[in-house]
Design a protein around this motif. Structure first.
Motif, PDB file in Angstrom:
ATOM      1  N   ILE A  67       0.835  -1.204   0.000  1.00  0.00           N
ATOM      2  CA  ILE A  67       0.000   0.000   0.000  1.00  0.00           C
ATOM      3  C   ILE A  67       0.868   1.252   0.000  1.00  0.00           C
ATOM      4  CG2 ILE A  67      -1.647   1.356   1.382  1.00  0.00           C
ATOM      5  CD1 ILE A  67      -2.817  -1.383   2.321  1.00  0.00           C
ATOM      6  N   LEU A  68       1.967   1.220   0.722  1.00  0.00           N
ATOM      7  CA  LEU A  68       2.833   2.378   0.880  1.00  0.00           C
ATOM      8  C   LEU A  68       3.703   2.666  -0.347  1.00  0.00           C
ATOM      9  CD1 LEU A  68       3.727   4.508   2.962  1.00  0.00           C
ATOM     10  CD2 LEU A  68       5.480   2.880   3.718  1.00  0.00           C
ATOM     11  N   ILE A  69       4.214   1.640  -0.981  1.00  0.00           N
ATOM     12  CA  ILE A  69       5.159   1.815  -2.095  1.00  0.00           C
ATOM     13  C   ILE A  69       4.643   2.745  -3.197  1.00  0.00           C
ATOM     14  CG2 ILE A  69       6.223   0.557  -4.039  1.00  0.00           C
ATOM     15  CD1 ILE A  69       7.030  -1.607  -1.974  1.00  0.00           C
ATOM     16  N   PRO A  70       3.403   2.596  -3.676  1.00  0.00           N
ATOM     17  CA  PRO A  70       2.951   3.506  -4.758  1.00  0.00           C
ATOM     18  C   PRO A  70       2.902   4.976  -4.340  1.00  0.00           C
ATOM     19  CG  PRO A  70       1.464   1.642  -4.544  1.00  0.00           C
ATOM     20  CD  PRO A  70       2.406   1.582  -3.376  1.00  0.00           C
ATOM     21  N   GLN A  71       2.870   5.219  -3.054  1.00  0.00           N
ATOM     22  CA  GLN A  71       2.764   6.592  -2.578  1.00  0.00           C
ATOM     23  C   GLN A  71       4.116   7.248  -2.345  1.00  0.00           C
ATOM     24  OE1 GLN A  71      -0.486   6.808   0.453  1.00  0.00           O
ATOM     25  NE2 GLN A  71      -0.572   4.621  -0.029  1.00  0.00           N
ATOM     26  N   VAL A  72       5.159   6.456  -2.089  1.00  0.00           N
ATOM     27  CA  VAL A  72       6.432   7.062  -1.687  1.00  0.00           C
ATOM     28  C   VAL A  72       7.615   6.757  -2.601  1.00  0.00           C
ATOM     29  CG1 VAL A  72       5.741   7.128   0.740  1.00  0.00           C
ATOM     30  CG2 VAL A  72       7.058   5.180  -0.098  1.00  0.00           C
ATOM     31  N   MET A  73       7.535   5.724  -3.387  1.00  0.00           N
ATOM     32  CA  MET A  73       8.691   5.333  -4.197  1.00  0.00           C
ATOM     33  C   MET A  73       8.744   6.141  -5.499  1.00  0.00           C
ATOM     34  SD  MET A  73      10.342   3.207  -2.429  1.00  0.00           S
ATOM     35  CE  MET A  73      11.420   2.183  -3.400  1.00  0.00           C
ATOM     36  N   PRO A  74       9.959   6.334  -6.017  1.00  0.00           N
ATOM     37  CA  PRO A  74      10.097   7.033  -7.304  1.00  0.00           C
ATOM     38  C   PRO A  74       9.376   6.272  -8.415  1.00  0.00           C
ATOM     39  CG  PRO A  74      12.241   6.684  -6.252  1.00  0.00           C
ATOM     40  CD  PRO A  74      11.239   5.927  -5.458  1.00  0.00           C
ATOM     41  N   LYS A  75       8.846   7.031  -9.358  1.00  0.00           N
ATOM     42  CA  LYS A  75       8.102   6.391 -10.446  1.00  0.00           C
ATOM     43  C   LYS A  75       8.217   7.197 -11.727  1.00  0.00           C
ATOM     44  CE  LYS A  75       4.307   6.713  -7.858  1.00  0.00           C
ATOM     45  NZ  LYS A  75       4.896   7.309  -6.720  1.00  0.00           N
ATOM     46  N   ILE A  76       8.029   6.477 -12.817  1.00  0.00           N
ATOM     47  CA  ILE A  76       7.908   7.090 -14.131  1.00  0.00           C
ATOM     48  C   ILE A  76       6.461   6.859 -14.536  1.00  0.00           C
ATOM     49  CG2 ILE A  76       8.614   7.000 -16.552  1.00  0.00           C
ATOM     50  CD1 ILE A  76      11.305   5.792 -15.514  1.00  0.00           C
ATOM     51  N   VAL A  77       5.733   7.925 -14.842  1.00  0.00           N
ATOM     52  CA  VAL A  77       4.323   7.804 -15.198  1.00  0.00           C
ATOM     53  C   VAL A  77       4.109   8.349 -16.601  1.00  0.00           C
ATOM     54  CG1 VAL A  77       1.947   8.405 -14.589  1.00  0.00           C
ATOM     55  CG2 VAL A  77       3.654   8.061 -12.782  1.00  0.00           C
ATOM     56  N   ILE A  78       3.654   7.453 -17.491  1.00  0.00           N
ATOM     57  CA  ILE A  78       3.252   7.802 -18.848  1.00  0.00           C
ATOM     58  C   ILE A  78       1.900   7.107 -19.027  1.00  0.00           C
ATOM     59  CG2 ILE A  78       3.865   7.761 -21.305  1.00  0.00           C
ATOM     60  CD1 ILE A  78       6.744   6.930 -20.330  1.00  0.00           C
TER      61      ILE A  78
END
Length: 174
Positions: free
Chosen positions: A12-23
Motif C-alpha cells: 500500500i505504501l510503495i505507490p505513494q512514496v517510491m520514485p516512479k515514471i508515469v506515462i
C-alpha cells in the motif's frame, strides 16, 4: 499472517512514496511488485491479499485510475505463480527460477496489457486520441523488464530474510 500484513502494508505504501515514471496508462514504480512476489513465496492466499493491498495503494496514490486497474490484475500472476511454486519448489533456484521469472513476467505483462487494451477500446475518455500501439508497446516491454527486475529483487530479499526467519518454500535449502 503477520508477514502477510507487513507485506500488504508495504504494498500500500510503495505507490505513494517510491520514485516512479508515469506515462499514462503506464507507470513504473520502483519495487512495486516486490511485496507481492515475496508473498508468492509464502502462500497463494498471501499473494492474493498482498496483490489486493497493492491495488488499494495505487488507488489512494492519486495516479490515474487505469493504473489501479493494472495493479488489480496482479492477482492473476500472483495466484498462478504462487500456486505453481508450491507444487514445484525447485523453481526457486538458479536457471529454473529465471525461467519461472520469464513466464510470470509474460503472464503479468499480458494481464496488464489486456486491461489497458480493454479500457482504451471501450473509450476511457481521458485516454482518447492516444496511439494504442505505442501505449501497448511501452506497457508490454517496460512492464516485462520491470517484472523481471522486481522478482530478482524479491528473491534476493526473501533469501536474506530466510536466513533469520525461515520461509516454508525454502525448507529444503541448505
Amino acid at each position: 499472517m503477520s508477514t502477510t500484513a507487513l507485506l500488504t502494508a508495504l504494498a500500500i505504501l510503495i505507490p505513494q512514496v517510491m520514485p516512479k515514471i508515469v506515462i499514462p496508462p503506464a507507470s513504473f514504480t520502483l519495487a512495486s511488485h516486490v511485496p507481492i512476489m515475496i508473498a508468492m513465496l509464502i502462500s497463494p492466499l498471501a499473494a492474493v491479499v498482498v496483490s489486493l493491498g497493492s491495488a488499494l495503494g495505487f488507488l489512494i496514490s492519486g495516479l490515474p485510475i487505469e493504473i489501479t486497474f493494472r495493479a488489480a490484475t496482479h492477482v492473476i500472476f500472483a495466484l498462478i505463480g504462487s500456486t505453481f511454486l508450491w507444487k514445484h519448489r525447485e523453481y526457486t533456484h538458479g536457471v529454473k527460477f529465471q525461467v519461472f521469472n520469464v513466464v510470470i513476467a509474460l503472464i503479468h505483462t499480458l494481464a496488464e496489457t489486456a486491461i489497458v487494451y480493454l479500457l482504451l477500446t471501450v473509450g476511457f475518455t481521458h485516454l482518447d486520441g492516444r496511439n494504442l500501439g505505442s501505449l501497448l508497446l511501452i506497457l508490454s516491454v517496460g512492464g516485462f523488464i520491470h517484472s523481471l527486475i522486481d522478482f530478482n529483487i524479491a528473491m534476493f530479499i526473501a533469501r536474506a530474510v530466510n536466513k533469520v526467519y525461515p520461509l516454508a518454500i525454502f525448507k529444503n535449502d541448505k
